[in-house]
Design a protein around this motif. Sequence first.
Motif, mmCIF file in Angstrom:
data_model
loop_
_atom_site.group_PDB
_atom_site.id
_atom_site.type_symbol
_atom_site.label_atom_id
_atom_site.label_comp_id
_atom_site.label_asym_id
_atom_site.label_seq_id
_atom_site.Cartn_x
_atom_site.Cartn_y
_atom_site.Cartn_z
ATOM 1 N N UNK A 42 0.820 -1.215 0.000
ATOM 2 C CA UNK A 42 0.000 0.000 0.000
ATOM 3 C C UNK A 42 0.852 1.262 0.000
ATOM 4 N N UNK A 43 2.002 1.236 0.712
ATOM 5 C CA UNK A 43 2.768 2.468 0.848
ATOM 6 C C UNK A 43 4.246 2.328 0.576
ATOM 7 N N UNK A 44 4.766 1.123 0.526
ATOM 8 C CA UNK A 44 6.206 0.957 0.325
ATOM 9 C C UNK A 44 6.472 -0.042 -0.789
ATOM 10 N N UNK A 45 7.666 0.041 -1.346
ATOM 11 C CA UNK A 45 8.105 -0.894 -2.377
ATOM 12 C C UNK A 45 9.235 -1.743 -1.799
ATOM 13 N N UNK A 46 9.061 -3.061 -1.800
ATOM 14 C CA UNK A 46 10.061 -3.983 -1.274
ATOM 15 C C UNK A 46 10.874 -4.542 -2.429
ATOM 16 N N UNK A 47 12.176 -4.652 -2.225
ATOM 17 C CA UNK A 47 13.058 -5.204 -3.247
ATOM 18 C C UNK A 47 13.424 -6.638 -2.882
ATOM 19 N N UNK A 48 13.260 -7.558 -3.830
ATOM 20 C CA UNK A 48 13.617 -8.964 -3.630
ATOM 21 C C UNK A 48 14.923 -9.215 -4.370
ATOM 22 N N UNK A 49 15.944 -9.658 -3.627
ATOM 23 C CA UNK A 49 17.273 -9.831 -4.214
ATOM 24 C C UNK A 49 17.578 -11.310 -4.425
ATOM 25 N N UNK A 50 18.594 -11.566 -5.270
ATOM 26 C CA UNK A 50 19.000 -12.938 -5.565
ATOM 27 C C UNK A 50 19.683 -13.546 -4.345
ATOM 28 N N UNK A 420 -8.449 3.858 -2.777
ATOM 29 C CA UNK A 420 -7.320 2.937 -2.945
ATOM 30 C C UNK A 420 -6.520 3.272 -4.205
ATOM 31 N N UNK A 421 -7.222 3.569 -5.295
ATOM 32 C CA UNK A 421 -6.537 3.938 -6.540
ATOM 33 C C UNK A 421 -5.769 5.242 -6.378
ATOM 34 N N UNK A 422 -6.379 6.216 -5.698
ATOM 35 C CA UNK A 422 -5.722 7.501 -5.489
ATOM 36 C C UNK A 422 -4.450 7.378 -4.663
ATOM 37 N N UNK A 423 -4.504 6.584 -3.593
ATOM 38 C CA UNK A 423 -3.319 6.397 -2.747
ATOM 39 C C UNK A 423 -2.227 5.667 -3.509
ATOM 40 N N UNK A 424 -2.607 4.669 -4.303
ATOM 41 C CA UNK A 424 -1.621 3.927 -5.095
ATOM 42 C C UNK A 424 -0.930 4.854 -6.090
ATOM 43 N N UNK A 425 -1.700 5.695 -6.763
ATOM 44 C CA UNK A 425 -1.121 6.621 -7.744
ATOM 45 C C UNK A 425 -0.155 7.593 -7.075
ATOM 46 N N UNK A 426 -0.534 8.113 -5.904
ATOM 47 C CA UNK A 426 0.339 9.057 -5.201
ATOM 48 C C UNK A 426 1.623 8.369 -4.736
ATOM 49 N N UNK A 427 1.514 7.113 -4.278
ATOM 50 C CA UNK A 427 2.701 6.380 -3.815
ATOM 51 C C UNK A 427 3.662 6.126 -4.968
ATOM 52 N N UNK A 428 3.120 5.771 -6.148
ATOM 53 C CA UNK A 428 3.973 5.515 -7.320
ATOM 54 C C UNK A 428 4.642 6.801 -7.776
ATOM 55 N N UNK A 429 3.893 7.907 -7.806
ATOM 56 C CA UNK A 429 4.474 9.196 -8.203
ATOM 57 C C UNK A 429 5.552 9.627 -7.209
ATOM 58 N N UNK A 430 5.321 9.370 -5.925
ATOM 59 C CA UNK A 430 6.333 9.704 -4.923
ATOM 60 C C UNK A 430 7.592 8.876 -5.087
ATOM 61 N N UNK A 431 7.425 7.574 -5.362
ATOM 62 C CA UNK A 431 8.574 6.691 -5.559
ATOM 63 C C UNK A 431 9.391 7.106 -6.776
ATOM 64 N N UNK A 432 8.702 7.532 -7.856
ATOM 65 C CA UNK A 432 9.378 7.903 -9.102
ATOM 66 C C UNK A 432 9.804 9.363 -9.139
ATOM 67 N N UNK A 433 9.557 10.125 -8.057
ATOM 68 C CA UNK A 433 9.950 11.532 -8.026
ATOM 69 C C UNK A 433 9.122 12.408 -8.939
#
Length: 529
Positions: A42-50, A420-433
Amino acid sequence: MAIDIKVPQLPESVADATVATWHVKPGDKVSRDQNLVDIETDKVVLEVVAPEDGVIGEIIAEEGATVGADEVIGKLDKGNGGGSTDEKSDDKSDKKADDKSDKKADDKSEQKSEQKAEKKESASGSGEKLEVKVPQLPESVSDATIATWHVKAGEKVTRDQNLVDIETDKVVLEVVAPADGVLAEIKQDEGATVGADDVIGVVEAGGEAAAKDDSTSSASSDNGDTAESEASDSEVAGPAVRRLLAENSLKVSDVKGTGKGGRVTKEDVEKHVKEGGKKASSTPAKSEPAAAAASGDREEKRVPMTRLRKTIAKRLLEAKNATAMLTTFNEVNMKPIMDLRKKYKDEFEKRHDTRLGFMGFYVKAVTEALKRFPEVNASLDGDDIVYHNYFDISIAVSTPRGLVTPVLRDTDKMSIAEIENGIRDLAIKGRDGKLTMDDMKGGNFTITNGGVFGSLLSTPILNPPQSAILGMHKIQDRPMAVDGKVEILPMMYLALSYDHRIIDGKESVGFLVTIKELLEDPQRLLLDI
């Protein structure tokens, strides 16, 4: 041997996540700790590494798929991914070598003819000098800072190529080249403070980079892709990565990208810096081994605060010093909402093309509580109290540049799916600057969810000029007394920080109890009771 690639453990307040971006494809060779895929909650992006060096054998969950904690989303073949790989790679390298040797003469002749054509075109070029200006700044922003120049004076540029990043208090603006040509002059260096429409550089249209003698033309033809690679810097590295490169005096071309399509990730830059630091320290170590050993683990790095960090620091300090801030607490049983989500989440996602998260319920409950307690939706303006008859809620979002609070507007008119769509869009825009000043303006109340990071309890700080902020926290099973019996229930602490100058204890406690009742009995949100 195949190794499972699994979704990491999600915070207890997050039931599922979405596969956002795969940075590798089946058959790609990967190294240990390389970022393979981004998992978006919902609010963070997790990175999965090898987990090991090897080859991607299979991708089970494609981009856009909804996944849960510990779910297998791919397979990694440990080692080289099969016995015939070395032979195939040798065959491919032999073929590539043969192809290169066959085409070398043709390439050289083509490059020479292209160089001659370019010289003729440049000779007939207009040579017009175009000013590179700071774009118009929002009315609430008086000046900005030159963050990063991506080209040097004398380098060739293409139309719409990103030349420089301009940083304001909350957003980063990209200034692009007005035409094909050469960056003739840089008038404002990195770190300079500039205003709207200030001239910060000059581009000479149709010009060429530094002139070269015929004797060096053959050498320059071998490096003919350099200008093109610099022109695509903004395409292979995001704003956060470019800023990290600038802090370490690096270019995108200096770092080998392991991301999707050759994109440079933060891990690539950090790895390059570590390897470069070891190499750089090896020379002085021979002459002064004692000094090198002493400074090994005790290094310091001084980095200037960004404008965003300065603004965050200033506003937080103002909130502490200029308000009569107080925090009240309560706790809520999340079982009814968790049962509701479990029952309808699949049908909800099919119908609305978005996941049913917790934030939709939080925002709905807060909006209803604000209607019942207008003081919490008000703000102070000098000696006046301003009551807002609309409901704009700021959502705290963690980004690579820091914490920002973009605004969801008119939440009283939005459905849970729209929220839910609005929060997702804002989180993606925040992540991408890509958040704009319009995304940040306004807001009468703030919701911050520290639970996604594992916070059990906190006292959130006001976001002036707002009068209150609600903190949501980690959902944790606890023994609770229910009708004289002990039951294990998923409980969450609520924390409401408010300005006591405008909100009394009765209103603050009543507001928080209303949110608790609405979350524990979500049917109330539908019946408006």
